[in-house]
Motif scaffolding. Structure first.
Motif, mmCIF file in Angstrom:
data_model
loop_
_atom_site.group_PDB
_atom_site.id
_atom_site.type_symbol
_atom_site.label_atom_id
_atom_site.label_comp_id
_atom_site.label_asym_id
_atom_site.label_seq_id
_atom_site.Cartn_x
_atom_site.Cartn_y
_atom_site.Cartn_z
ATOM 1 N N ASP A 89 9.065 4.091 -2.216
ATOM 2 C CA ASP A 89 8.426 3.674 -0.972
ATOM 3 C C ASP A 89 8.438 4.860 -0.008
ATOM 4 N N SER A 106 0.843 -1.198 0.000
ATOM 5 C CA SER A 106 0.000 0.000 0.000
ATOM 6 C C SER A 106 0.877 1.247 0.000
ATOM 7 N N GLY A 107 0.558 2.186 -0.863
ATOM 8 C CA GLY A 107 1.279 3.448 -0.884
ATOM 9 C C GLY A 107 2.517 3.473 -1.744
ATOM 10 N N THR A 134 7.101 5.235 2.894
ATOM 11 C CA THR A 134 7.226 4.870 4.307
ATOM 12 C C THR A 134 8.680 4.850 4.752
ATOM 13 N N GLU A 165 4.676 3.986 -4.873
ATOM 14 C CA GLU A 165 4.384 4.902 -5.965
ATOM 15 C C GLU A 165 5.229 4.585 -7.198
ATOM 16 N N PRO A 216 -4.728 1.487 -0.527
ATOM 17 C CA PRO A 216 -4.654 0.916 0.821
ATOM 18 C C PRO A 216 -5.132 -0.536 0.829
ATOM 19 N N ASN A 274 4.319 11.261 -10.379
ATOM 20 C CA ASN A 274 3.736 10.080 -9.743
ATOM 21 C C ASN A 274 2.477 9.675 -10.515
ATOM 22 N N THR A 289 -0.318 5.032 -7.606
ATOM 23 C CA THR A 289 -0.038 4.680 -6.218
ATOM 24 C C THR A 289 -0.882 3.468 -5.844
#
Length: 398
Positions: free
Chosen positions: A121, A52-53, A123, A55, A69, A63, A66
């Motif tokens: 990523d 999830s997330g 995160t 890109e 979720p 971008n 994506t």
């Protein structure tokens, strides 16, 4: 080893130019066009990964997709992102735990002359990057054309060069690097025999459905060897409707005068058969080569079977990769390379990990070395055309 994010997510396949000298219609709307571009990611780890997330980025397009979720990619599974599914089309039907997404991005992303593929990523503030067709390596952090990209991101790995593409063919990761002359494969395919196949054993020819672990089967190189593992998967009429690529390839045996060869052999598209003789020696300096069934379709004795309504595919795994006698025809046992591993369920991979504790079950790490030189794509189809032109027997008879 591939460059990865999140402990195992790598770029696996790129279709940069769907139409030209050859064509590939990813969304099945009847027209191969730029919108059929896609990129495929793979989970090379032994655990499920939440992507999830993540890109996808492109120079000048920023971008462009994506992952939503709740998107989890299982071990060995792939996630295909099609640039823009057109009216009348649909996402490719993927099997098992594989995923498919429509980026719904109206502008071209993959430059036919060469480009960078960037996966970010947020995160962990990391990215991986691949180039093709000789494109210069971009700097998405400090360079131009990546508006909004993180100014603090670090690169995972050193970047991968996928090489050059051909119109209508994708660039695919393989055990030996990258392949650029094979039909695109958005999603996994089975590498196995269809039910009804007769396998030569110590007790004679036995239907594959009746074989069990420990049964001794005939091999071309090492006499009779025990089966270490058998796995089967049922293919229903619904599966065939959703994914015509599951239909088996039928190999006629008109050239074979042995009684065991009177029954056609049915295998999955990726299952390899043995071809030998002077033509193989001249082309590849090998007495025998293994060729996927799908690349034999130019021969008049090979076709896609449309008669079966429901059947099973069977994998036969030995202590090492071998050539078996199937309906009198030389065909491979299971080689756990990328395609086969991606087609396995989690339970099957867990069982294999117990049987072969010292081996990796990651798609990028084949369990065994192939027993013969493997030929696929344009070179394989050229081999078949020469056999047909010279009226030579196609496959090796055992």
């Amino acid at each position: 080893m591939p460059d990865t994010l999140l402990g195992g997510i790598a770029i696996n396949e790129i279709l940069a130019d769907p139409n030209g000298a050859n064509n590939f219609d990813t969304d099945g709307n009847g027209v191969a066009r730029g919108a059929d571009e896609y990129v495929e990611l793979i989970n090379t780890s032994g655990s499920a990964i939440d992507i999830s997330g993540l890109e996808l980025w492109d120079r000048g397009r920023d971008n462009w997709f994506t992952f939503p979720p709740g998107t989890t990619l299982e071990p060995g599974a792939v996630a295909v992102v099609v640039r823009n599914v057109q009216n009348g089309g649909s996402l490719p039907s993927v099997s098992g735990d594989n995923l498919a997404f429509d980026a719904n991005f109206g502008s071209g992303v993959f430059n036919n002359g060469g480009d960078n593929i960037v996966v970010y990523d947020p995160t962990n503030d990391e990215y991986i990057q691949a180039t093709y067709n000789g494109d210069a390596v971009d700097d998405p952090v400090n360079g131009p054309g990546y508006d909004g990209f993180s100014s603090t991101a670090t690169q995972s790995g050193s970047g991968e060069d996928f090489g050059n593409d051909q119109d209508g063919f994708s660039i695919q990761r393989s055990s030996g690097g990258f392949t650029n002359d094979a039909t695109p494969t958005p999603g996994a395919e089975n590498v196995c025999f269809a039910s009804g196949t007769l396998i030569k054993t110590l007790k004679g020819f036995v239907p594959i459905e009746k074989l069990r672990t420990g049964d001794m089967v005939a091999t071309a190189d090492d006499g009779f060897c025990p089966i270490r593992w058998i796995f089967s998967r049922k293919v229903s009429i619904g599966d065939l409707f959703a994914n015509p690529g599951l239909r088996p390839i039928k190999i006629e045996t008109a050239f074979c005068d042995k009684s065991t060869c009177q029954k056609p052999l049915y295998v999955s598209r990726q299952h390899r058969l043995l071809i030998g003789g002077q033509i193989a020696r001249r082309m590849f300096d090998e007495d025998e080569v293994l060729v996927p069934a799908k690349d034999l379709l130019a021969h008049n004795l090979v076709s896609v079977d449309t008669s079966m309504r429901s059947f099973r595919y069977f994998h036969i795994l030995l202590e090492k990769h071998q050539v078996l006698n199937a309906n009198g025809i030389a065909a491979e046992s299971l080689l756990l390379g990328p395609e086969a591993i991606r087609a396995m369920t989690d339970d099957a991979l867990s069982e294999l990990a117990v049987l072969f504790p010292s081996k990796s079950m990651a798609p990028s790490s084949p369990l065994f070395d192939p027993s013969r030189f493997i030929v696929q794509g344009n070179r394989a189809r050229s081999l078949v055309r020469r056999h047909k032109k010279n009226k030579r027997d196609l496959v090796v008879v055992m």
